[in-house]
Design a protein around this motif. Structure first.
Motif, PDB file in Angstrom:
ATOM      1  N   ALA A 122       0.838  -1.202   0.000  1.00 43.18           N
ATOM      2  CA  ALA A 122       0.000   0.000   0.000  1.00 43.18           C
ATOM      3  C   ALA A 122       0.872   1.251   0.000  1.00 43.18           C
ATOM      4  CB  ALA A 122      -0.921   0.000   1.209  1.00 43.18           C
ATOM      5  N   ILE A 123       0.430   2.268  -0.762  1.00 46.32           N
ATOM      6  CA  ILE A 123       1.066   3.588  -0.715  1.00 46.32           C
ATOM      7  C   ILE A 123       0.120   4.480   0.073  1.00 46.32           C
ATOM      8  CG2 ILE A 123       1.994   5.514  -2.055  1.00 46.32           C
ATOM      9  CD1 ILE A 123       2.448   3.609  -4.367  1.00 46.32           C
ATOM     10  N   THR A 124       0.355   4.594   1.357  1.00 44.38           N
ATOM     11  CA  THR A 124      -0.583   5.234   2.273  1.00 44.38           C
ATOM     12  C   THR A 124      -0.374   6.745   2.269  1.00 44.38           C
ATOM     13  OG1 THR A 124      -0.433   3.253   3.646  1.00 44.38           O
ATOM     14  CG2 THR A 124      -1.506   5.179   4.610  1.00 44.38           C
ATOM     15  N   SER A 125      -1.196   7.429   1.445  1.00 45.06           N
ATOM     16  CA  SER A 125      -1.122   8.880   1.349  1.00 45.06           C
ATOM     17  C   SER A 125      -2.480   9.416   0.908  1.00 45.06           C
ATOM     18  CB  SER A 125      -0.036   9.296   0.346  1.00 45.06           C
ATOM     19  OG  SER A 125      -0.056  10.682   0.133  1.00 45.06           O
ATOM     20  N   LYS A 157      14.499   2.317  -9.635  1.00 44.34           N
ATOM     21  CA  LYS A 157      14.029   3.167 -10.730  1.00 44.34           C
ATOM     22  C   LYS A 157      12.522   3.395 -10.635  1.00 44.34           C
ATOM     23  CE  LYS A 157      14.455   3.659 -15.758  1.00 44.34           C
ATOM     24  NZ  LYS A 157      14.954   3.033 -17.014  1.00 44.34           N
ATOM     25  N   ASP A 158      11.778   2.323 -10.319  1.00 41.09           N
ATOM     26  CA  ASP A 158      10.325   2.467 -10.147  1.00 41.09           C
ATOM     27  C   ASP A 158      10.022   3.446  -9.021  1.00 41.09           C
ATOM     28  OD1 ASP A 158      10.021   0.536 -12.102  1.00 41.09           O
ATOM     29  OD2 ASP A 158       9.844  -1.113 -10.657  1.00 41.09           O
ATOM     30  N   LYS A 159      10.771   3.327  -7.913  1.00 41.69           N
ATOM     31  CA  LYS A 159      10.543   4.209  -6.761  1.00 41.69           C
ATOM     32  C   LYS A 159      10.773   5.668  -7.137  1.00 41.69           C
ATOM     33  CE  LYS A 159      13.672   5.135  -3.818  1.00 41.69           C
ATOM     34  NZ  LYS A 159      14.717   5.135  -2.749  1.00 41.69           N
ATOM     35  N   GLU A 160      11.852   5.932  -7.881  1.00 37.64           N
ATOM     36  CA  GLU A 160      12.165   7.312  -8.256  1.00 37.64           C
ATOM     37  C   GLU A 160      11.071   7.900  -9.153  1.00 37.64           C
ATOM     38  OE1 GLU A 160      15.991   7.166 -10.045  1.00 37.64           O
ATOM     39  OE2 GLU A 160      17.021   6.605  -8.169  1.00 37.64           O
ATOM     40  N   MET A 161      10.561   7.096 -10.101  1.00 37.45           N
ATOM     41  CA  MET A 161       9.499   7.592 -10.992  1.00 37.45           C
ATOM     42  C   MET A 161       8.214   7.852 -10.223  1.00 37.45           C
ATOM     43  SD  MET A 161      10.058   5.564 -14.611  1.00 37.45           S
ATOM     44  CE  MET A 161      10.125   3.924 -13.901  1.00 37.45           C
ATOM     45  N   LEU A 162       7.861   6.972  -9.296  1.00 39.91           N
ATOM     46  CA  LEU A 162       6.673   7.160  -8.474  1.00 39.91           C
ATOM     47  C   LEU A 162       6.808   8.394  -7.593  1.00 39.91           C
ATOM     48  CD1 LEU A 162       5.760   3.544  -7.335  1.00 39.91           C
ATOM     49  CD2 LEU A 162       4.219   5.143  -8.489  1.00 39.91           C
ATOM     50  N   GLU A 179       8.452   5.889  -0.256  1.00 38.80           N
ATOM     51  CA  GLU A 179       9.658   5.315   0.347  1.00 38.80           C
ATOM     52  C   GLU A 179       9.302   4.130   1.232  1.00 38.80           C
ATOM     53  OE1 GLU A 179      13.555   4.593   1.060  1.00 38.80           O
ATOM     54  OE2 GLU A 179      12.808   6.144  -0.307  1.00 38.80           O
ATOM     55  N   ARG A 180       8.229   4.273   2.020  1.00 44.96           N
ATOM     56  CA  ARG A 180       7.798   3.154   2.889  1.00 44.96           C
ATOM     57  C   ARG A 180       7.337   1.967   2.053  1.00 44.96           C
ATOM     58  NH1 ARG A 180       5.384   7.443   5.858  1.00 44.96           N
ATOM     59  NH2 ARG A 180       3.330   6.959   4.980  1.00 44.96           N
ATOM     60  N   ALA A 181       6.599   2.240   0.980  1.00 45.98           N
ATOM     61  CA  ALA A 181       6.120   1.157   0.119  1.00 45.98           C
ATOM     62  C   ALA A 181       7.292   0.445  -0.550  1.00 45.98           C
ATOM     63  CB  ALA A 181       5.162   1.716  -0.936  1.00 45.98           C
ATOM     64  N   PHE A 182       8.288   1.218  -0.934  1.00 43.16           N
ATOM     65  CA  PHE A 182       9.485   0.621  -1.551  1.00 43.16           C
ATOM     66  C   PHE A 182      10.159  -0.356  -0.587  1.00 43.16           C
ATOM     67  CE2 PHE A 182      14.152   0.944  -1.972  1.00 43.16           C
ATOM     68  CZ  PHE A 182      14.293   0.284  -3.182  1.00 43.16           C
TER      69      PHE A 182
END
Length: 874
Positions: free
Chosen positions: A491-494, A528-533, A547-550
């Motif tokens: 989950a990307i909790t935001s 790379k996926d993290k940086e684009m997200l 960052e937490r999801a990564f």
């Protein structure tokens, strides 16, 4: 340095005590102090270890303890330090007699050479603690002059076999000799009591055995797993030792006199101090030619890494392969040492000068210094064992041509490839590891044999399981089938809902919303996926959520621990700030001003120092009596040692100087300590009527009393100075500019061996948990959703987080990082100890650290099993 020389990896001239070695000596010192407190060895051992004590039946009351240290831990070096510690702290004497037992004659010669060499680290350890030291073997001890024993510490190095009456040299130990007559002259009947006498006469034999018995030797059994025999204690009982100290990798647990393990060093502690190469990479093949080819290819890779290492650091390393050939068998063709050598030369074009053979009639290692850059040796071929004491940290590869099915095939040479050169980690990680190649039709059997070999080299079974690394298993291919390939999601909790149209299609298609509208990312997320997200999120909250999801995705798809993945775990310390200077707060910040000890009352009361110590009658034991007798061993020992003391005709100044020199006080200048001690001595003589001779003769007990008196004033002074820096506007701060960072490669803790599987610990291993309540606390922390990662904090040392108290350092039990970026420190305390003064001070200190962090740090000390206190704080 010649190879073999005794434990060369341990014997570097600049070798200083590592933390685990200091800890082992501290454990020994604590044991001696508790022995004095309780008056016997048994109770003291149980008080410190909570394990039953196995008394030596032949020597009731004798302190007999073991320090367990795996291969590569520096047993002999620690034993040299323990010798001085034992004479000073336990025997309470200026000098003494040490009987140093080793397993074999070659080891005896190597140990003698090292201990006689004043530049060797072993000898330096003895000299530093004891001053004048004389080292000899039994043949020299047969002519030992009495003045040598009266004025210096004498170390007799021997094998236990040399004391047997069926040995030529052994018989001389028990025979009268005119050369030793002086040792028994002008002594009281009390001092001579218990010695072996001439048949039909009360006259003691003038034998070396009686000299030993008279002087109550400290017995050190080095490499005890090889030196002990069933007759060891029968022999030693004839010498009436003061104590027996074992240093071994594999303590005896099954004989009539099993070892009392006082302290045990773990593989993690060795790795944390860069002592050994880990892990051991194992490869097995059925064909020995193919195996040898693979091993040589690995050696070539290591040589390239070594050349690069030298160009970068200047350190010279020449990786060496140890080859284990097959023994000769009559009427059967085997792969002997000579066959393996011929294979190296003919099939792999290895120059003959690069090969050394040892075994099957060959002794080509003798006299070779293979650490020198001009040595050509790259291959050493043996069968079951190299020459005793042979040690070479350049040995990186063990290649076993013989079938590896049992630990006996490898245990004797496995330790040869484990020592890390120069005791420091290399920049090229390949040079921090060891390599094992084995001919085997069954990889599992080979791995098990290697693990068993590690156990025989002093490692715990659970450690051995983790120390062996093997090539990854081939996948079964199921992951390619749709039914088995359901992606894992995080989950990307935001609260932010960014525009995902800017993302590449392969990333955007992994984003969805669950039934409750929460943002979900499916499948593995790489950097790379993290940086684009992160770029499509505009708020700081959204970027932190990515960052937490990564990190969660990494944990799902990578079963390595955060430390193994190279993640950084740092936590702010309590710091002391002066202008632009900021340092971790420690005791020098509140002890900056000289301590005026000389102004304190120096008088010792009768309770603090009794005029007449309790006299103990020696116990006579009838060996035919089946009753178990309690023997006042330690008080009797001290009385006997003092009967031989030669410290007469001292002046008051000499006594004061001796006390000042032997009482540690780095925080007190001599101009303050000596006037205080002088006043104290004058008070005992003038006000309490004690004689100077009495004080000199009883100087070790007096030293204890003076130490306690000084420590009392020190505690008062420290507490007052400490409190002065804890006020509201003090320069104590907690800031992200000064943090403690856990070393991802070094975690010096004995591993927890229970069944519970922790999910969020920073290291792959969890440090040992002292009891069930600590385990329950750790499991509770691990289960909390607010916890991102946590560490079982080491109990001491430079690789642990700590806070400074008024007297020492406080090492909390658990250090955690929360998912919101804050930090939590948890100190478990049993309900019975939660309210004592020590716990109150630690609780106040932890709360101060949290308060000065402006909400970034939290501290809690649950009372007993009140785990809810942790969640209430969160």
């Amino acid at each position: 340095m010649k190879f073999g020389s005794a434990s060369a990896g341990e014997a570097m001239s600049n070798f200083t005590l590592k933390e685990f070695q200091q800890n082992s000596l501290q454990a020994l010192q604590n044991y001696y102090r508790v022995c004095f407190q309780y008056g016997d060895a048994d109770t003291a051992f149980y008080a410190l270890t909570r394990r039953p004590y196995h008394a030596v039946q032949e020597l009731p009351g004798l302190p007999y303890v073991c320090v367990r240290m795996p291969t590569g831990a520096g047993k002999t070096f620690v034993a040299a330090h323990a010798a001085g510690l034992t004479i000073r702290e336990y025997l309470q004497a200026d000098q003494g007699l040490i009987l140093w037992l080793v397993p074999s004659k070659p080891i005896r010669e190597q140990t003698l050479k090292a201990l006689k060499d004043r530049q060797h680290s072993y000898r330096k350890a003895l000299d530093q603690a004891l001053g004048s030291v004389t080292v000899m073997d039994i043949s020299e001890a047969l002519f030992l002059p009495r003045p040598t024993l009266d004025t210096s510490t004498v170390v007799i190095v021997s094998t236990i076999q040399a004391f047997r009456v069926d040995d030529t040299e052994g018989r001389k130990v028990y025979e009268s000799s005119g050369a030793l007559m002086d040792h028994f002259s002008h002594l009281s009947d009390t001092a001579l009591d218990g010695l072996e006498t001439v048949t039909g006469s009360p006259t003691p034999k003038f034998s070396l055995a009686n000299v030993l018995r008279l002087r109550r030797p400290v017995v050190i059994i080095d490499e005890a797993h090889n030196a002990r025999t069933p007759l060891t204690f029968d022999v030693l009982a004839r010498f009436s030792p003061a104590c027996i100290l074992e240093f071994t990798a594999t303590p005896d647990r099954e004989s009539q006199n099993p070892s009392n393990v006082l302290y045990q060093v773990s593989a993690a502690e060795l790795k944390a101090e860069d002592m050994i190469k880990l892990p051991i990479n194992l490869q097995a093949r059925q064909n020995w030619s193919d195996l040898l080819s693979d091993a040589i290819a690995q050696l070539d890779q290591l040589e390239r890494a070594a050349r690069e290492e030298e160009s970068q650091t200047g350190e010279y390393i020449r990786p060496i392969m140890l080859l284990q050939a097959q023994p000769k068998r009559q009427g059967q063709e085997t792969l002997t040492i000579d066959v393996v050598k011929e294979k190296l030369i003919s099939d792999f074009k290895i120059p003959e000068k690069a090969i050394a053979r040892h075994g099957q009639g060959h002794k080509e290692l003798d006299g070779l210094d293979i650490l020198q850059p001009d040595s050509p040796i790259r291959f050493v071929i043996t069968v079951s064992a190299l020459k005793e004491g042979w040690d070479c940290p350049f040995a990186y590869i063990l290649c076993s041509i013989t079938e590896m099915r049992s630990s006996t095939a490898v245990e004797q040479i496995l330790g040869r490839v484990m020592r890390l050169p120069d005791v420091k980690r290399k920049q090229h990680d390949a040079l921090n590891q060891a390599y094992a190649f084995a001919v085997s039709h069954n990889f599992v059997e080979a791995a098990q044999a290697l693990k068993d070999g590690l156990v025989q080299n002093g490692f715990e079974r659970i450690e051995a399981e983790a120390l062996i690394s093997s090539p990854a298993q081939e996948p079964f291919g199921f992951d390619d089938l749709p039914i088995f390939s359901q992606p894992k999601a995080v989950a990307i909790t935001s609260s932010e809902r960014p525009a995902f149209e800017a993302l590449p299609e392969n990333v955007a298609q992994r984003i969805s919303f669950d039934n409750e509208g929460a943002l979900v990312y499916s499948g593995p997320m790489d950097e790379k996926d993290k940086e684009m997200l992160s770029e499509v999120f505009k708020t700081e909250d959204g970027k932190k959520a990515v960052e937490r999801a990564f990190k969660e995705s990494q944990a799902l798809y990578d079963d390595r621990s955060p430390a193994e993945r190279g993640e950084v775990f740092s936590i702010p310390v309590l710091a002391y700030k002066q202008g632009n200077l900021i340092e971790q707060f420690e005791e020098t910040h509140f002890l900056e001003h000289p301590w005026r000890l000389s102004q304190e009352d120096a008088a010792l009361s009768e309770d603090e120092y009794a005029s007449h110590p309790v006299r103990v009658q020696s116990a006579q034991i009838d060996i035919n009596d089946q009753k178990i007798l309690q023997v006042n061993f330690i008080p009797v020992l001290h009385q006997q040692v003092r009967l031989l003391a030669s410290d007469y005709d001292w002046t008051i100044s000499e006594l004061v100087y001796w006390l000042d020199r032997t009482i540690p006080h780095p925080d007190i200048v001599p101009g303050e300590s000596r006037p205080f001690i002088l006043n104290l001595v004058h008070s005992l003589i003038n006000e309490r009527g004690l004689s100077l001779d009495q004080l000199v003769h009883d100087k070790y007990r007096l030293r204890q009393a003076v130490t306690a008196k000084v420590e009392g004033y020190r505690r008062i002074n420290k507490t007052s100075a400490y409190q002065s820096v804890l006020f509201e506007d003090s320069p104590l701060v907690v800031t992200p500019d000064l943090v403690f960072t856990y070393d991802p490669l070094r975690y010096p803790c004995k591993p927890y061996q229970g069944q519970y599987k922790f999910a969020k610990h920073y290291y792959a291993d969890v440090g040992d948990l002292d009891n069930d309540e600590e385990l329950a606390c750790a499991a509770y922390i691990d289960s909390l959703p607010q916890i991102e990662v946590w560490v079982r904090n080491p109990a001491r040392g430079s690789k642990a987080f700590w806070l400074q108290t008024s007297t020492d350092k406080f090492y909390p039990d658990f250090v955690c990082r929360l998912t919101d970026g804050r930090y939590l420190v948890v100190e478990y305390k049993g309900a019975d100890r939660w309210s004592n003064d020590d716990s109150k001070e630690k609780r106040a200190l932890g709360e101060l650290w949290a308060k000065r962090s402006d909400g970034q740090c939290l501290f809690v000390m649950p009372k007993g099993k009140d785990w809810g206190a942790i969640e209430r704080l969160l």
